[in-house]
Each structure stands twice: as C-alpha cells, then as structure tokens.
Design a protein around this motif. Structure first.
Motif, short mmCIF file in Angstrom:
data_model
loop_
_atom_site.label_atom_id
_atom_site.label_comp_id
_atom_site.label_asym_id
_atom_site.label_seq_id
_atom_site.Cartn_x
_atom_site.Cartn_y
_atom_site.Cartn_z
N THR A 438 0.87 -1.18 0.00
CA THR A 438 0.00 0.00 0.00
C THR A 438 0.90 1.23 0.00
OG1 THR A 438 -0.10 -0.11 2.41
CG2 THR A 438 -1.93 -1.09 1.20
N VAL A 450 -4.96 6.41 -1.23
CA VAL A 450 -4.25 5.16 -0.99
C VAL A 450 -4.35 4.27 -2.22
CG1 VAL A 450 -4.14 3.07 0.40
CG2 VAL A 450 -4.65 5.26 1.49
N SER A 474 -9.02 4.18 -1.66
CA SER A 474 -9.62 5.16 -0.75
C SER A 474 -10.50 6.12 -1.54
CB SER A 474 -8.55 5.93 0.01
OG SER A 474 -7.78 6.73 -0.86
N ASP A 480 -6.58 10.56 2.14
CA ASP A 480 -6.41 9.34 2.91
C ASP A 480 -4.99 8.83 2.66
OD1 ASP A 480 -6.78 7.06 4.41
OD2 ASP A 480 -8.66 6.48 3.44
N ALA A 483 -1.81 3.57 5.04
CA ALA A 483 -2.64 2.36 5.05
C ALA A 483 -1.78 1.11 5.11
CB ALA A 483 -3.53 2.32 3.81
N HIS A 498 -6.05 2.62 7.98
CA HIS A 498 -5.74 3.78 7.15
C HIS A 498 -5.98 5.03 7.98
CE1 HIS A 498 -10.11 4.61 5.86
NE2 HIS A 498 -10.18 3.47 6.52
#
Length: 647
Positions: A438, A450, A474, A480, A483, A498
């Motif tokens: 990620t 993400v 996301s 965001d 994560a 996250h």
C-alpha cells in the motif's frame, strides 16, 4: 514576542433577563471538551430575591452547550443550593472529566452575609449532565477554587485548591487521593489540613499579594500548565487583578518548573473595567487546541470572556531559553528505540537524479534471510519513486538498486501540476506467497489517496519487478494515507488500517481484489489524545505484529505545540482488533539527532517499516523527510510495557 488576544465576540456569555436565576450576571465559566463539542458550566447570579430569611442575589451553577466554545445554546440551571453547607450560594465551578465522569468543584456558601468560616468547597459529579450522581461537601476549613487533574498522578487522584482564600494569606496546594471516596472524606481532610504546608505550590511573590487557582490544570509534554489568578497589592491599593501561568512538574506538581513573571492579562476593556465588581478579570477555565491556549475568564464579575495565545509563545514568555525537549525527569519509563550509531543508513545520491533530493519513509519486510527495505526516493522536481536496499543484519546496507523498483504509471500518481507527486510512503504485508504494497498516490493536482498493488515473493526475490496494476482503494472525497493490511484474516476477513485525519481508522474487507469502485472506510480505531504528545493527528506506521497477547502496532503522532513527529505504540485485541487494549503514554522515539531535526521538514521521525531479527525489532524510519535511519528495541520488552499499561 508574546501576544494574547481577546475574542472579538467578548463577552461571549451575558446575563439573560428572561431567566430569573441568571438575570443579574453570568461569569467564571469553565469548559469541558467532549469530542468536537463543549460542555460549559458557569456562575449565574439571580435578580434580588428572598431566600432562607435573607434578601440577596443568589448564585447557582448554569450549564450550556457549544460546538465551538464561543456560541452557546440550551442554557439551564444545573447546580443550585440544597443543603445547609451550600444554602446561600453555589459559585465559580471548575470541571474536569476523568474516567467517564465529570467532576464539578464549586464554592459553597453556608452563611449570609458571607464570612470565611462559611466559604468551603462543594462537589457535584455527573455522567451526562442530566442527573447529578453525587453531591458532597469537600472541605471543612475556609477554601475555594478546587479542580481535579484530568488524569491520575503516580496512580492517585490529584487535585489543586486554594486554602484560606478568604482568611489570607491564601495558599495554592495539592491534594492526592487513593480512592474517589477519599475526596469527600472528612477524616482524610483533617489529616491533610494538619500537614497542608507540605503541599503548597509556592506561587506567591509578595506577602501583600493574593493568589487563587484559576483553570483546571492542563497536561502538556513539558508538565502541568496552570492558569491562575494573581492579585497584586491585595491588602493595599490599587488592587491589580491579573492572570498568570505556571508550568508544574508532571510527577510532583508542587514543584514549579517555569512561571510568568508578570500578568499575561489585566483589565483593560470596558467590559472588564465596568460591572458588578469593577476592574476584575479572573481565570476559570482553559484548554489547548492546535497550538493555542484558550483562557476563559470572568470580567468584572458580570460576564464570561475568552482570550487566546500561542502555547509556544507563552512558554517563551515564562523563559526565553525554554527548551521544547522534554526533561528526563518528566518522562515515563517506556522503553525507547535505540538508534544505530552509524545512522543515517541511506542518504540521497546526487549521481542518481531519481533520488538526488531525498530518501526517506522506508517500508520493509524480512524474507530469505534479509531485511528488504523499499524507500521513498525524491528527485529535484519533487516527484517520488521507490528505491530498494537490503541488509542481512538489519543495520548495514549491503546492496542498493541503481534504478527505481517502482515508479508512477497511472494518472492518479503522475505529475499533473508543480509540487509533490508520485508514489509515497510504502508499507508491506506478506500473505502466503504474495507481497502486498500500500502507498500514498499523489498527482500534485489535489489528489492524495491510498493505492494498492502486489507482487509474488518469487518475483520480488528474483528482482523481476512484475507488479500488479495498482488500484485506488480510498475515497476521492477526502485525503487518505498511511494504510496497511494485517498479515492474516480475522474472522474470515482482511483487516486494514488507514488514516483519515486526524484519526487511525480500521476496516474489514472480504478480499483484496479492489476494482477501483469500492473504498476503505470502516470506523475510528484511535484518536489523538488531548494534552499529550500525539494530540494533533496520528497515523499507523506499518502493518501490526501478531503476538499471543494482541496485535502490536507502532504509529506516528504529531504534537500541536511544535508540530514534531514522534513514534508511539499500542496493542490491539487479538481477535477484535478494532479494540485498543493498551497505548503507551510516552513516545518510544522522538526527534533528537541533527538528521531528524533538520531536513525538508524539521523535527520528524516517520517509520513505515519494521522487521524482527532474533529478539529485536528493527524499525526503519525517515529523518527530517530527507534520510533513513534504523533504531532497535527488544520486542518482548516493548510488549511487556504495553501489557503493564493495559486499560
């Protein structure tokens, strides 16, 4: 330069002629934060009335709600005289939330006209502001202005109060209690009062002056911040009412670490100079938010007012050489990560344009006898790709790739405008024979989301960079980042963490085959802690480690006073990881070295990867958003400390 500003809406709360019980004056208000909203209690003075054989203006405690601490609604009378010890008035409340309860201490008047022997301290406890659970007389001697500390000190309840407030010389003192019931135990107070000179906080500078507790103490990384009232020339004239501040030792609040040498606020405005008692300002509540101190005070015993200042400037006003490093005596005993003496282990290489500007925020995993370190590499145009290095012992770099092993390929991570863009802050999880990565995808046009990709372990070890096409996981509705994926299914589902600022979130998904149309959400796992080193925002560091006692999770936290990034640890329930069962009160790594305190961003330690080799946890982190360091800690020692701090 120190500057304090009165709120432009002052007075923020005035008397209400439509409510008889608060028709004359409302002042000395105290807030209690409850998430994003506020509970607010204040002294309310009625119009003239007949009460218990006397004609007087009766004081009681009002209650109001606010979403911003300035505008109030749902005002109502909450605490009023009922018992003989408070028959002639309830004044000047101070509220503290502790253990799911709100403790409201107030001045209780048992005589009229008031005299020193009839002025003592009362307490009301509520859980919901609908019902008072307990109402007690606290002291049997002349005293007022008592407040509970918002957390236990050395395992005990602690309070600060003003003794002999109306039979000077007054003293500000500390009291501590093994049990809640001791707070209203007469036997306890008789013993305490006989020794109260041993518990004095020595704030009075001159015998001709007067002091009194103002707001409930506020926890900071540097000690307890106390805002209090200081009246110069109390026994002569002219009396000068002022607001002052002191920093008290976090473990022994009788000890003063720093203090102001003069008032930070004195009566100047019309609403402070004119009123029921002219030329009076008196502090009664305070809190810290986003590096600002909000001070609530009564003006001329008539209205509630608010002033603000920057916390950092206030500390510098106390001491121009104030050090924002936490003294050792203020720290808890949490184990700390030990830096490798040859840090940084990875630096930018000017000869390679793709990583000429910075190398930082490394993810990592252990396989085939090596720590595999994948790090964010930045070019001079602020575009980021991922570089690669390995280490057999976790400390010394033995191999480093000459080309990026992962670079932006999709529109959501390509440079669409000047500024930071590309692939940032990778995190790794090995599940079976698959390595999941990620990362934060940034296109410099406002998108911060993400992304998820993967590669087989076989291809990775063979350096065949056959990454799966990345997909956004996301929502486009908010930024965001930070994560990761848990390393195994829990109750048949994958758990993922996250960060939607300022909190860490957890979500569960049936599979990891995102198609670009479904997004992470879930629920809040952990929030910043008020008045702590991680009070601005937090984000997980890397995938949690499974232990028999729970999931061990490292995270970064930001302190709003100096905007520095530190590293903390928490423990999640093994089968219900949406439940935090322990969280260390102090950080285990904070910026100290020059390569952490200087760089693209000052005062940053930011880990994205860690591996276990033998009995040690090796944590890889970015320093100052510029270089990479490694620090180690005994894994079991860290786990043991977390278990000792279990909720």
């Amino acid at each position: 330069m120190f500057n304090i500003e009165r709120h432009p809406q002052n007075p923020i709360l005035r008397a209400d002629l439509t409510n008889f019980w608060e028709a004359e004056a409302v002042f000395n208000g105290c807030p209690a934060k409850d998430g994003a909203s506020f509970h607010f209690v204040y002294r309310a003075v009625s119009a003239m009335l007949q009460h218990s054989g006397a004609e007087l203006q009766l004081s009681s405690i009002g209650y109001a709600q606010s979403s911003d601490g300035v505008n109030f609604k749902n005002r109502r009378r909450f605490i009023e005289p009922e018992y003989d010890w408070e028959l002639f008035g309830c004044e000047d409340p101070r509220i503290t939330k502790l253990g799911g309860k709100y403790y409201i201490f107030y001045t209780a008047l048992s005589t009229y006209p008031p005299c020193a022997d009839g002025i003592k301290i009362g307490l009301a406890i509520t859980k919901d502001f609908e019902r008072i659970e307990e109402k007690r007389q606290i002291t049997f001697f002349n005293s007022k202005a008592m407040a509970l500390f918002p957390e236990k000190i050395n395992g005990k309840y602690a309070a600060i109060l003003t003794v002999h407030s109306d039979s000077p010389p007054a003293k500000i003192c500390i009291a501590s209690f093994d049990y809640e019931t001791e707070i209203w135990s007469k036997e306890y107070w008789e013993h305490w009062y006989a020794l109260h000179d041993d518990y004095v906080v020595p704030l009075q500078r001159d015998n001709n002056d007067h002091i009194e507790v103002g707001a409930p103490p506020i926890k900071t990384r540097y000690g307890w911040l106390l805002i209090y009232g200081y009246i110069r020339n109390f026994f002569s004239s002219p009396r000068i009412f002022g607001i002052e501040a002191a920093l008290l030792n976090s473990k022994d609040p009788c000890k003063i670490l720093e203090r102001t040498s003069k008032p930070i606020l004195v009566p100047e405005k019309q609403y402070e100079i004119c009123g029921k008692v002219p030329n009076v300002i008196f502090p009664s509540g305070a809190f810290i938010k986003n590096g600002k101190l909000f001070i609530y005070y009564g003006a001329a015993d008539t209205a509630c007012c608010l002033a603000t200042c920057k916390v950092k400037e206030l500390f510098k006003e106390m001491n121009p050489q104030f050090s924002f490093r936490v003294p050792a005596l203020q720290r808890g005993k949490a184990p700390e990560l030990k830096r490798f003496e040859d840090n940084p282990i990875i630096r930018p290489r000017p000869e390679y344009p793709w990583e000429a500007k910075a190398t930082f925020n490394p993810g990592a995993f252990f396989a085939n006898g090596k720590a595999h370190i994948i790090y964010r590499a930045m070019a001079e145009d602020n575009s980021s790709v991922f570089g690669y290095a390995t280490s057999k012992d976790g400390l010394h770099i033995e191999e480093r790739a000459e080309e990026p092993i992962y670079a932006p390929g999709e529109d959501f991570e390509k440079k669409m405008a000047p500024g930071n863009s590309g692939c940032e802050d990778p995190r790794f999880t090995k599940i079976d024979n698959q390595i999941f990565m990620t990362y934060t995808a940034v296109n410099a046009a406002g998108s911060v989301r993400v992304a998820l990709t993967s590669i087989t372990l076989e291809d990775f070890l063979a350096k065949h960079w056959n990454w799966k096409k990345p997909v956004l996981i996301s929502s486009p509705e908010y930024d965001d980042k930070n994560a990761c994926i848990f390393p195994r299914k829990i109750s048949g589902r994958y758990a993922m963490l996250h960060r939607i600022a300022p909190d860490i979130w957890i979500d569960f998904v049936d599979d990891l085959n995102f198609d670009g149309t479904s997004w992470l959400r879930g629920q809040v796992l952990a929030r910043p802690r008020e008045n702590s080193w991680d009070n601005k925002k937090i984000g997980m560091a890397m995938a949690p480690f499974e232990t028999p006692k729970g999931w061990l999770l490292l995270y970064h936290g930001v302190f709003e006073v100096d905007n520095s990034y530190r590293v903390g640890a928490m423990l999640l329930d093994i089968e219900n990881p949406e439940k935090v069962i322990s969280r260390l009160p102090e950080p285990i790594l904070e910026p100290k070295m020059s390569y952490e305190r200087e760089g693209q961003t000052s005062n940053v330690v930011f880990p994205c990867g860690a591996v276990v080799i033998g009995k040690k946890l090796f944590v890889y982190y970015g320093g100052g958003d510029s270089v990479i360091g490694v620090a180690t800690i005994n894994f079991n020692a860290l786990l043991k400390k977390l278990l000792q701090c279990r909720f």
